[in-house]
Scaffold this motif. Structure first.
Motif, PDB file in Angstrom:
ATOM      1  N   GLN A 218       0.844  -1.187   0.000  1.00 53.74           N
ATOM      2  CA  GLN A 218       0.000   0.000   0.000  1.00 53.74           C
ATOM      3  C   GLN A 218       0.881   1.239   0.000  1.00 53.74           C
ATOM      4  O   GLN A 218       1.863   1.319   0.749  1.00 53.74           O
ATOM      5  N   SER A 219       0.527   2.200  -0.852  1.00 57.04           N
ATOM      6  CA  SER A 219       1.339   3.415  -0.938  1.00 57.04           C
ATOM      7  C   SER A 219       0.440   4.622  -1.212  1.00 57.04           C
ATOM      8  O   SER A 219      -0.250   4.644  -2.234  1.00 57.04           O
ATOM      9  N   PRO A 220       0.453   5.599  -0.303  1.00 57.41           N
ATOM     10  CA  PRO A 220       1.087   5.609   1.006  1.00 57.41           C
ATOM     11  C   PRO A 220       0.463   4.542   1.908  1.00 57.41           C
ATOM     12  O   PRO A 220      -0.718   4.227   1.782  1.00 57.41           O
ATOM     13  N   ASN A 221       1.279   4.033   2.846  1.00 52.35           N
ATOM     14  CA  ASN A 221       0.790   2.952   3.691  1.00 52.35           C
ATOM     15  C   ASN A 221       0.084   3.478   4.930  1.00 52.35           C
ATOM     16  O   ASN A 221      -0.187   4.679   5.043  1.00 52.35           O
ATOM     17  N   ALA A 222      -0.231   2.593   5.861  1.00 51.42           N
ATOM     18  CA  ALA A 222      -0.992   2.985   7.039  1.00 51.42           C
ATOM     19  C   ALA A 222      -0.220   3.902   7.971  1.00 51.42           C
ATOM     20  O   ALA A 222      -0.789   4.448   8.919  1.00 51.42           O
ATOM     21  N   LEU A 223       1.059   4.100   7.699  1.00 47.91           N
ATOM     22  CA  LEU A 223       1.878   5.065   8.437  1.00 47.91           C
ATOM     23  C   LEU A 223       2.029   6.369   7.659  1.00 47.91           C
ATOM     24  O   LEU A 223       2.731   7.280   8.094  1.00 47.91           O
ATOM     25  N   GLY A 224       1.397   6.428   6.487  1.00 46.49           N
ATOM     26  CA  GLY A 224       1.504   7.612   5.645  1.00 46.49           C
ATOM     27  C   GLY A 224       2.745   7.645   4.784  1.00 46.49           C
ATOM     28  O   GLY A 224       2.997   8.630   4.080  1.00 46.49           O
ATOM     29  N   SER A 394       2.400  10.479   9.732  1.00 47.46           N
ATOM     30  CA  SER A 394       2.199  10.025  11.107  1.00 47.46           C
ATOM     31  C   SER A 394       3.195  10.714  12.025  1.00 47.46           C
ATOM     32  O   SER A 394       4.350  10.933  11.655  1.00 47.46           O
ATOM     33  N   ILE A 395       2.723  11.058  13.217  1.00 48.44           N
ATOM     34  CA  ILE A 395       3.567  11.688  14.216  1.00 48.44           C
ATOM     35  C   ILE A 395       3.452  10.916  15.526  1.00 48.44           C
ATOM     36  O   ILE A 395       2.485  10.187  15.744  1.00 48.44           O
ATOM     37  N   PRO A 418      -5.867   7.682  15.096  1.00 51.61           N
ATOM     38  CA  PRO A 418      -4.799   7.021  15.863  1.00 51.61           C
ATOM     39  C   PRO A 418      -4.248   5.817  15.104  1.00 51.61           C
ATOM     40  O   PRO A 418      -4.998   5.023  14.531  1.00 51.61           O
ATOM     41  N   VAL A 419      -2.923   5.697  15.102  1.00 50.84           N
ATOM     42  CA  VAL A 419      -2.274   4.559  14.454  1.00 50.84           C
ATOM     43  C   VAL A 419      -2.385   3.357  15.390  1.00 50.84           C
ATOM     44  O   VAL A 419      -2.203   3.484  16.604  1.00 50.84           O
ATOM     45  N   GLY A 429       0.789   7.152  18.431  1.00 50.46           N
ATOM     46  CA  GLY A 429       0.912   7.458  17.012  1.00 50.46           C
ATOM     47  C   GLY A 429      -0.371   8.036  16.445  1.00 50.46           C
ATOM     48  O   GLY A 429      -1.467   7.567  16.749  1.00 50.46           O
ATOM     49  N   LEU A 430      -0.246   9.077  15.613  1.00 48.35           N
ATOM     50  CA  LEU A 430      -1.413   9.720  15.006  1.00 48.35           C
ATOM     51  C   LEU A 430      -1.169   9.928  13.519  1.00 48.35           C
ATOM     52  O   LEU A 430      -0.111  10.433  13.114  1.00 48.35           O
ATOM     53  N   LEU A 431      -2.144   9.521  12.698  1.00 45.77           N
ATOM     54  CA  LEU A 431      -2.083   9.711  11.250  1.00 45.77           C
ATOM     55  C   LEU A 431      -2.921  10.937  10.895  1.00 45.77           C
ATOM     56  O   LEU A 431      -4.116  10.991  11.190  1.00 45.77           O
TER      57      LEU A 431
END
Length: 457
Positions: A218-224, A394-395, A418-419, A429-431
């Motif tokens: 996946q791109s961008p993935n679940a972490l952005g 994600s931060i 929230p991640v 973690g927050l997306l």
């Protein structure tokens, strides 16, 4: 005297009598004669009296006003559904009668306008995703990805798929539901703890067994994080596995499309291309693939053809649906054609053109970069991963992401998603997603409110 309809019952007394006579009956009582007496209510329903039309509209609008939406809050949610501006021309065109009821062309050659619109959709999306063949859409992005996995299994004869751990949770759940009952084994592979990108060594090690049909990225993935598809494609080729990439379609206006970087199948959720958020649907799933895989595509393909007299026309050149001639040999059993939404995508892309699509993609990237810079400058906030991002990043917060989101919500912000703790390694973690709908003032207001919320006890 003719009995007029009462309330919302559109049938007059003569209407009902005509229907009864067509069934060889004389009364409604005869119609329900086979229903046992003990289960029949024998009284009016205990519900409030019917409202007039204006009263009903007033009450429904009052209830709708209780909702919290992207119109009442400043929205930075993403994770698969994004707030984008939809030009007024899109609604104007798709609201025309010949398009508004578009669904399945069961008598396709009599629906030349609809077929031409779907053909244009295939051409435009194929150019966008960098692939030769595009189907006429499935339900949504998640089912499109599940169908892509089954395509890889069907084409290879293998029954094992490896999936990135950084896949949206909801998409992974659909894969499990769709594939495991078919005997497909799903395995996960990890990502680099620093960058958030797929670990090439981990992927290469998994592919060494030679029994894997395909790889899901996946791109961008679940972490952005944007994945390096060009680097992953040779690894998959060496491991004799196909590569399916689930992409944000707007990303293809900013960098090279996955189909041009070696992906065998590219899927996406088309919501970002002219569809409103609509509380989660209906959306449109898009599948694009290389020519050799075309025969495994679910749904339909529209082709531009000529009749015996040489006249140009459009026809369904492939429709391996179970309810047509394919039956048990169908490529898919959930391949409904989301034609109206597919037409929305085609109208959106055609009206924007290449240059404007690029500008929108660049605006998404620039806005996300600005907010990211402002947030990581706040005390206790840092990037969750270092990989490149597009319009979503994600931060890592100094407090739990759910706590931060609740605080921001009180001040009129949907702060992000929230991640998952298993993916982030913790609950902080927050997306955060930023699109072209956000001005610099909106972005600076988010950052200022985030600073205030992080300072709360």
């Amino acid at each position: 005297m003719e009995q007029k309809p009462l309330g919302y019952n559109v049938h007059t007394g003569s209407d009902r009598q005509s229907m009864l006579e067509a069934m060889g009956l004389f009364s409604v009582e005869q119609l329900f004669a086979d229903v046992p007496q003990q289960v029949r209510l024998r009284r009016e329903l205990d519900i409030p009296a019917a409202l007039s039309e204006w009263e009903l509209m007033r009450d429904v609008m009052a209830m709708a006003g209780m909702n919290q939406t992207v119109l009442t809050h400043s929205n930075f949610l993403g994770s698969g559904a994004y707030e984008h501006y939809i030009p007024a021309v899109v609604d104007a065109i798709v609201s025309r009668g010949e398009f508004l009821t578009a669904y399945t062309p069961y008598q396709p050659e009599m629906s030349q306008g609809l077929l031409q619109a779907l053909f244009e959709f295939q051409v435009l999306v194929g150019r966008l995703l960098g692939q030769e063949s595009v189907n006429c859409s499935v339900y949504d992005g998640a089912t499109a990805l599940a169908e892509a996995c089954w395509m890889m299994c069907s084409a290879s004869g293998k029954r094992r798929i490896v999936v990135t751990q950084a896949l949206w949770t909801e998409y992974h759940e659909v894969l499990v539901t769709y594939l495991e009952p078919r005997g497909v084994r799903l395995d996960s592979f990890g990502h680099d703890a620093a960058t958030g990108q797929i670990d090439p060594a981990a992927l290469a090690a998994m592919l060494g067994s030679g029994d894997i049909a395909g790889v899901v990225v996946q791109s961008p993935n679940a972490l952005g994080v944007v994945e390096d598809v060009a680097a992953l494609s040779p690894i998959c080729n060496k491991g004799q596995a196909m590569l399916a990439v689930c992409v944000n379609p707007l990303l293809c206006g900013w960098i090279e499309a996955p189909g041009r970087l070696g992906a065998d199948i590219v899927v996406c959720e088309g919501q970002s291309l002219g569809l409103p958020l609509s509380a989660g649907g209906p959306y449109v799933g898009i599948i694009a693939c290389s020519k050799p895989l075309e025969r495994y595509l679910p749904g339909r393909l529209v082709g531009r053809v000529h009749d015996l007299n040489g006249k140009l026309g459009y026809a369904l050149v492939k429709e391996d649906r179970e309810q047509h001639v394919a039956r048990d040999k169908a490529t898919s059993h959930i391949c409904s054609n989301q034609a109206l939404n597919a037409i929305r995508v085609a109208v959106y892309l055609a009206c924007l053109g290449d240059a404007n699509f690029l500008r929108i993609a660049e605006a998404n990237a620039a806005n996300a970069a600005l907010l990211h810079e402002l947030l990581v400058a706040l005390p206790g906030v840092k990037p969750l991963r270092s990989g490149a991002f597009f319009n979503e990043f994600s931060i890592e917060l100094p407090v739990a992401a759910t706590v931060f989101c609740a605080r921001m919500h009180k001040h009129g912000f949907f702060a992000g998603v929230p991640v998952a703790a298993g993916l982030a390694g913790h609950a902080r973690g927050l997306l955060v997603a930023v699109t072209e709908t956000k001005s610099r003032a909106d972005i600076e207001a988010y950052a200022a409110q985030a600073r205030a919320c992080l300072q709360e006890c």
